[in-house]
Design an enzyme around this catalytic site. Structure first.
Site, PDB file in Angstrom:
ATOM      1  CG  ASP A  49      -9.792   3.596  -7.640  1.00  0.00           C
ATOM      2  OD1 ASP A  49      -9.283   2.726  -6.917  1.00  0.00           O
ATOM      3  OD2 ASP A  49      -9.893   3.479  -8.871  1.00  0.00           O
ATOM      4  CE1 TYR A  52      -9.211  -3.381  -8.618  1.00  0.00           C
ATOM      5  CE2 TYR A  52      -7.094  -3.096  -7.515  1.00  0.00           C
ATOM      6  CZ  TYR A  52      -8.114  -2.595  -8.322  1.00  0.00           C
ATOM      7  OH  TYR A  52      -8.031  -1.308  -8.816  1.00  0.00           O
ATOM      8  CG  HIS A  58     -10.890   7.000 -11.954  1.00  0.00           C
ATOM      9  ND1 HIS A  58     -12.011   6.294 -11.578  1.00  0.00           N
ATOM     10  CD2 HIS A  58      -9.854   6.456 -11.255  1.00  0.00           C
ATOM     11  CE1 HIS A  58     -11.675   5.354 -10.712  1.00  0.00           C
ATOM     12  NE2 HIS A  58     -10.376   5.440 -10.493  1.00  0.00           N
TER      13      HIS A  58
END
Length: 437
Positions: free
Chosen positions: A219, A356, A415
Site C-alpha cells: 500500500d 493522498y 492487499h
C-alpha cells in the site's frame, strides 16, 4: 523478544492529552506547529505505551448507540458502497462486545518508542532478534492500515527457527506509524508525501545505529520504500514491495482515457489491463480521489461518526472480500475493529487522509512513471499476492525496475498480505532478502 514499557514512564515522556473526537481524553503524541531545526530537535528515543482513558471508550460506545443509519442500498452488490447488512452488525458489535483493552495489551507487550524527526513525533515498534547478525528491516504500512497489520509477522521474522527458517534468516524489526497515522504526530504543514517519509525513515534507522538494513512496504509502504530506494540513503541494501509501480506509460494513458488496451500486450498483460480498467470504471479508487482532492471535507464526517469512519475504511478494495468472520482469525471482527478503533481514538481519520492530497489528486501509485522507477538502482524484490488489486506481470516488473532481484507469485493472500498470511509473508521476506545478507 518482547518487553513491557510502563505506562507512567511513556506517558510522562512522550504523550499528551489532545483535543479531537474526545476532548481532554484521547491520547496521542504531541503535534508540532513548525519543524524544529536539526540543531535544536530532541533526537532522543523515548519509551512509549498506550492507555486510552475509560471516558474515551465510553464516549465511543455512546456515539455508536446513537448512530443514524441510512436506507439499505438498492442493488445486491457493493457497487453503491459497503452494504448495510454487512456493516451494521459489525458496528453494533463495536459498541457492545468489542474490547479495546485487548488491542492495547498487544501493543504494550512490545517495545514501543517515539522519537522526534523534522518536528513530528514518530511512533515505532522495535523488536530485536535473539539471533546474532540479524538483518534490520523497516516495514511500512498504508491506509487504512496501521502497525496492527504487522504484529503477526514479528515472531516469524525475529524468531525464524520456530517458523521453519534458520538463525541466518533472522531480522530485527522496525515498524513505524506513518506521520499523521496512529500514535505518530500529525504534520501541521505541507510537504509530507512519501519522499519526506522516506527521508524520515532513513534518519530513524541512523538514530537506531543501523548501518546495513532493508525496507519493505505494501500500500503506501510501497511508494515510501520505493522513495527510499530512489534516494539510496547510506546503509539501505534493497527493498521488497507487494504493491509495485509497474504500469507502463502507454497502458496508464489508455486507462486514464478509458480507451482500449494498447496493441501488443501479452495475455497476462491484457488480463491485468482489463482488471485495472474495470476497477477504474467501477470507481474502486473513489476514496483516493476524495482524499486526494478534499481530505478536509470528508474528514468532518469520518471524524464525527464512528459508523461513518468504519464504512469509509472498510470501503477500501482491500477489504471487499473480507467477511469479518470469527472463523477466520486474520479477518475476525476484533482484528478489523482494532484497526478502525485506533484511527478513532487517535483522531487521525483526516490527518492520515492528507497523504493522498500530498501525493496529488488521488493518482495511483501503480504507475511506473509517477514513481520514477527507472531512477531506482538498488535491488528491488516483489511478491505478487493473488488477492491484490491487480496481478503484476513479470514483464512489466522487469521493465519498471532495472535491478529486479526477486519476483515470485504466491497462491494466497491479498492487499493486506502481512495481516492475512503472516507465515507466507515472512517466508517471502526471508527468500527475497537472502542475497543481501
Amino acid at each position: 523478544m518482547t518487553r513491557l514499557i510502563t505506562a507512567a514512564a511513556a506517558i510522562t515522556a512522550v504523550t499528551v492529552v489532545v483535543s479531537g473526537a474526545f476532548p481532554q481524553t484521547a491520547i496521542a503524541p504531541k503535534a508540532t506547529t513548525a519543524p524544529a531545526s536539526k540543531a535544536t530537535e530532541d533526537a532522543s528515543i523515548r519509551p512509549f505505551s498506550v492507555h486510552v482513558p475509560d471516558e474515551a471508550l465510553n464516549q465511543l460506545r455512546r456515539r455508536i448507540q446513537e448512530t443514524r443509519w441510512p436506507d439499505k442500498e438498492t442493488v445486491e452488490d457493493q457497487s453503491q458502497g459497503i452494504q448495510l447488512a454487512k456493516l451494521k452488525p459489525l458496528v453494533e458489535y463495536w459498541g457492545t462486545g468489542y474490547d479495546w483493552r485487548k488491542a492495547e495489551a498487544k501493543l504494550n507487550a512490545l517495545p514501543q518508542f517515539v522519537t522526534t524527526i523534522d518536528g513530528v513525533d514518530i511512533h515505532f515498534i522495535h523488536v530485536r532478534s535473539k539471533h546474532p547478525n540479524a538483518l534490520p528491516v523497516i516495514i511500512t504500512h498504508g491506509w487504512p492500515g496501521s502497525v496492527f497489520e504487522e504484529l503477526k509477522i514479528i515472531d516469524p521474522l525475529t524468531n525464524p527457527t520456530a517458523h521453519g527458517g534458520t538463525a541466518d534468516d533472522a531480522f530485527d524489526l522496525i515498524i513505524p506509524s506513518m506521520p499523521g497515522f496512529g500514535f505518530s504526530g500529525k504534520p501541521t504543514g505541507t510537504g509530507w508525501g512519501p519522499d519526506h517519509t522516506a527521508r524520515i525513515w532513513a534518519e530513524l534507522m541512523k538514530r537506531l545505529g543501523y548501518t546495513r538494513y532493508v525496507a519493505q512496504g505494501g500500500d503506501w509502504g510501497s511508494p515510501v520504500s520505493s522513495a527510499m530506494a530512489r534516494l539510496a540513503p547510506a546503509g539501505l541494501l534493497g527493498i521488497h514491495i507487494n504493491l509495485p509501480a509497474v504500469v507502463p506509460p502507454e497502458v496508464a494513458a489508455a486507462l486514464a482515457s478509458g480507451g482500449p488496451a494498447p496493441a501488443g500486450l501479452s495475455d497476462q498483460e491484457r488480463s491485468t489491463f482489463d482488471v485495472l480498467s474495470a476497477a477504474a470504471k467501477m470507481g474502486n479508487r473513489s476514496y483516493a480521489t476524495m482524499m486526494g482532492t478534499r481530505p478536509q471535507t470528508i474528514g468532518y464526517g469520518i471524524t464525527d461518526s464512528p459508523a461513518g469512519l468504519a464504512a469509509w475504511m472498510l470501503g477500501h478494495p482491500g477489504f471487499s472480500t473480507w467477511t469479518y468472520s470469527t472463523d477466520d482469525p486474520e479477518k475476525s471482527p476484533d482484528e478489523v475493529l482494532d484497526e478502525i478503533t485506533l484511527y478513532w481514538l487517535t483522531n487521525t481519520a483526516t490527518s492520515s487522509g492528507r497523504l493522498y492530497w500530498e501525493y496529488g489528486g488521488g493518482r495511483s501509485p501503480a504507475l511506473s512513471a509517477g514513481e520514477m522507477t527507472s531512477d531506482i538502482l538498488l535491488p528491488v524484490a516483489i511478491t505478487v499476492f493473488p488477492g491484490e488489486s491487480y496481478r503484476t506481470p513479470e514483464t512489466w516488473a522487469r521493465r519498471a525496475y532495472r535491478n529486479l532481484s526477486y519476483f515470485h507469485e504466491v497462491d494466497k493472500g491479498g492487499h493486506f498480505a502481512a495481516w492475512e498470511e503472516p507465515e507466507l509473508f515472512s517466508a517471502e521476506l526471508r527468500a527475497a532478502f537472502k542475497p543481501l545478507r
